[in-house]
Enzyme design. Structure first.
Site, PDB file in Angstrom:
ATOM      1  N   GLY A 195      95.930  92.266  30.595  1.00  0.00           N
ATOM      2  CA  GLY A 195      95.144  91.398  29.715  1.00  0.00           C
ATOM      3  C   GLY A 195      93.734  91.854  29.398  1.00  0.00           C
ATOM      4  O   GLY A 195      93.209  91.556  28.332  1.00  0.00           O
ATOM      5  N   GLU A 218      88.170  90.841  34.090  1.00  0.00           N
ATOM      6  CA  GLU A 218      89.379  90.030  33.900  1.00  0.00           C
ATOM      7  C   GLU A 218      89.412  89.435  32.495  1.00  0.00           C
ATOM      8  O   GLU A 218      88.371  89.223  31.880  1.00  0.00           O
ATOM      9  CB  GLU A 218      89.369  88.876  34.914  1.00  0.00           C
ATOM     10  CG  GLU A 218      90.408  88.991  36.021  1.00  0.00           C
ATOM     11  CD  GLU A 218      91.834  88.689  35.563  1.00  0.00           C
ATOM     12  OE1 GLU A 218      92.240  89.109  34.455  1.00  0.00           O
ATOM     13  OE2 GLU A 218      92.546  88.032  36.336  1.00  0.00           O
ATOM     14  N   ASP A 219      90.598  89.132  32.040  1.00  0.00           N
ATOM     15  CA  ASP A 219      90.725  88.517  30.714  1.00  0.00           C
ATOM     16  C   ASP A 219      90.328  87.039  30.707  1.00  0.00           C
ATOM     17  O   ASP A 219      89.512  86.617  29.908  1.00  0.00           O
ATOM     18  CB  ASP A 219      92.154  88.705  30.158  1.00  0.00           C
ATOM     19  CG  ASP A 219      93.255  88.233  31.105  1.00  0.00           C
ATOM     20  OD1 ASP A 219      92.955  87.783  32.232  1.00  0.00           O
ATOM     21  OD2 ASP A 219      94.434  88.324  30.714  1.00  0.00           O
ATOM     22  N   ASP A 253      91.800  80.768  34.609  1.00  0.00           N
ATOM     23  CA  ASP A 253      92.453  79.509  34.262  1.00  0.00           C
ATOM     24  C   ASP A 253      92.394  78.609  35.509  1.00  0.00           C
ATOM     25  O   ASP A 253      91.386  77.954  35.757  1.00  0.00           O
ATOM     26  CB  ASP A 253      93.876  79.860  33.820  1.00  0.00           C
ATOM     27  CG  ASP A 253      94.660  78.687  33.287  1.00  0.00           C
ATOM     28  OD1 ASP A 253      94.050  77.756  32.748  1.00  0.00           O
ATOM     29  OD2 ASP A 253      95.899  78.697  33.403  1.00  0.00           O
ATOM     30  N   LYS A 313      88.382  78.946  31.343  1.00  0.00           N
ATOM     31  CA  LYS A 313      88.962  77.623  31.041  1.00  0.00           C
ATOM     32  C   LYS A 313      88.614  76.683  32.187  1.00  0.00           C
ATOM     33  O   LYS A 313      89.474  76.366  33.011  1.00  0.00           O
ATOM     34  CB  LYS A 313      90.483  77.734  31.006  1.00  0.00           C
ATOM     35  CG  LYS A 313      91.109  78.049  29.683  1.00  0.00           C
ATOM     36  CD  LYS A 313      92.613  77.793  29.800  1.00  0.00           C
ATOM     37  CE  LYS A 313      93.390  78.617  28.825  1.00  0.00           C
ATOM     38  NZ  LYS A 313      94.849  78.431  28.985  1.00  0.00           N
ATOM     39  N   PHE A 356      96.182  77.280  24.848  1.00  0.00           N
ATOM     40  CA  PHE A 356      96.684  78.620  25.158  1.00  0.00           C
ATOM     41  C   PHE A 356      96.210  79.606  24.109  1.00  0.00           C
ATOM     42  O   PHE A 356      96.502  79.474  22.930  1.00  0.00           O
ATOM     43  CB  PHE A 356      98.207  78.619  25.269  1.00  0.00           C
ATOM     44  CG  PHE A 356      98.703  79.818  26.026  1.00  0.00           C
ATOM     45  CD1 PHE A 356      98.648  79.839  27.411  1.00  0.00           C
ATOM     46  CD2 PHE A 356      99.180  80.933  25.363  1.00  0.00           C
ATOM     47  CE1 PHE A 356      99.059  80.964  28.131  1.00  0.00           C
ATOM     48  CE2 PHE A 356      99.602  82.056  26.065  1.00  0.00           C
ATOM     49  CZ  PHE A 356      99.546  82.069  27.452  1.00  0.00           C
ATOM     50  N   ASP A 401      98.107  87.678  26.044  1.00  0.00           N
ATOM     51  CA  ASP A 401      99.456  87.637  25.489  1.00  0.00           C
ATOM     52  C   ASP A 401     100.132  86.295  25.681  1.00  0.00           C
ATOM     53  O   ASP A 401      99.731  85.469  26.491  1.00  0.00           O
ATOM     54  CB  ASP A 401     100.332  88.682  26.189  1.00  0.00           C
ATOM     55  CG  ASP A 401     100.703  88.257  27.613  1.00  0.00           C
ATOM     56  OD1 ASP A 401      99.791  87.928  28.395  1.00  0.00           O
ATOM     57  OD2 ASP A 401     101.912  88.223  27.932  1.00  0.00           O
ATOM     58  N   ARG A 437      98.983  90.817  22.101  1.00  0.00           N
ATOM     59  CA  ARG A 437      97.863  91.488  22.765  1.00  0.00           C
ATOM     60  C   ARG A 437      97.041  92.305  21.780  1.00  0.00           C
ATOM     61  O   ARG A 437      95.831  92.438  21.924  1.00  0.00           O
ATOM     62  CB  ARG A 437      98.369  92.431  23.867  1.00  0.00           C
ATOM     63  CG  ARG A 437      98.964  91.737  25.079  1.00  0.00           C
ATOM     64  CD  ARG A 437      99.056  92.728  26.236  1.00  0.00           C
ATOM     65  NE  ARG A 437      99.974  92.313  27.271  1.00  0.00           N
ATOM     66  CZ  ARG A 437      99.659  91.519  28.293  1.00  0.00           C
ATOM     67  NH1 ARG A 437      98.439  91.029  28.386  1.00  0.00           N
ATOM     68  NH2 ARG A 437     100.544  91.200  29.207  1.00  0.00           N
TER      69      ARG A 437
END
Ligand code: IMP
Ligand code: MG
Length: 180
Positions: free
Chosen positions: A45, A100-101, A104, A132, A153, A160, A166
């Site tokens: 990610g 990191e992407d 969550d 998030k 989302f 992705d 992506r």
């Protein structure tokens, strides 16, 4: 791919701007570092975020890669971190930067931080593309975030859904009919 988006949240230009901010923050943080920090790309990610971020920095960093999977093909975290491929470098005594992407529930980040400290990392800082906060289930937080998003989302710029989207250059919210 664009037809599957509910809306575009952040354009490529907006992302570039935020990445520059993250690079400046890292440059300040590590300008006086005794030794070269290890920048860890959490695949897949954060692939584009990582590449753009380290190239926007002026501080030398060593690059390394790790593939972690937590999601399977769904949109809800499975809560376990699985190391699919590990780092090549030792983190013992190093300043580590996790790139990191998205955070969550925070389980992935919490698991990864624990792992790096157990391997002897001197310090661990975490830079994330998107946060998030409303979905957090752990007390772990990013040290720097580019974007804060709601409980929706998102895909694109590395993120992705079932390995798709992506390679979108922007970040958007996926139509829920796509994953319902
Ligand atoms: P966490 O362990 O619940 O914090 O989940 C983190 C991982 O879940 C991220 O590294 C992503 O791979 C994935 N993830 C969480 N939210 C999203 C999203 O909105 N879009 C795409 N992937 C997501
Ligand atoms: Mg991820």
């Amino acid at each position: 791919m664009y037809n599957d988006l509910e809306k575009i949240l952040f354009t490529a230009e907006e992302i570039t701007e935020k990445v520059k901010g993250a690079a400046d923050w890292l440059d300040k943080k590590y300008s006086a570092a005794q030794s070269m920090p290890l920048a860890v790309c959490v695949l897949k990610g954060s692939v584009f975020f990582f590449c753009d971020l380290v190239r926007a920095m002026r501080t030398p960093v060593q690059l390394d890669f790790m593939t972690i999977s937590s999601y399977g093909n769904g949109t809800v975290s499975s809560g376990k971190i699985k190391i699919v491929s590990d780092l090549a470098a030792s983190v013992d005594g190093r300043d580590v930067i996790i790139i990191e992407d998205i955070v969550d529930t925070g389980r992935t980040l919490a698991g990864l931080k624990r792992l790096l400290f157990s391997r002897g990392a001197k310090s661990v800082a975490c830079v994330v593309l998107a946060d998030k906060p409303s979905r957090r289930e752990t007390d772990v937080n990013a040290d720097y975030r580019c974007f804060t998003v709601g409980d929706e989302f998102i895909v694109g710029y590395g993120l992705d859904y079932a390995q798709k989207y992506r390679n979108l250059p922007c970040i958007g919210v996926l139509k829920d009919e796509i994953y319902r």
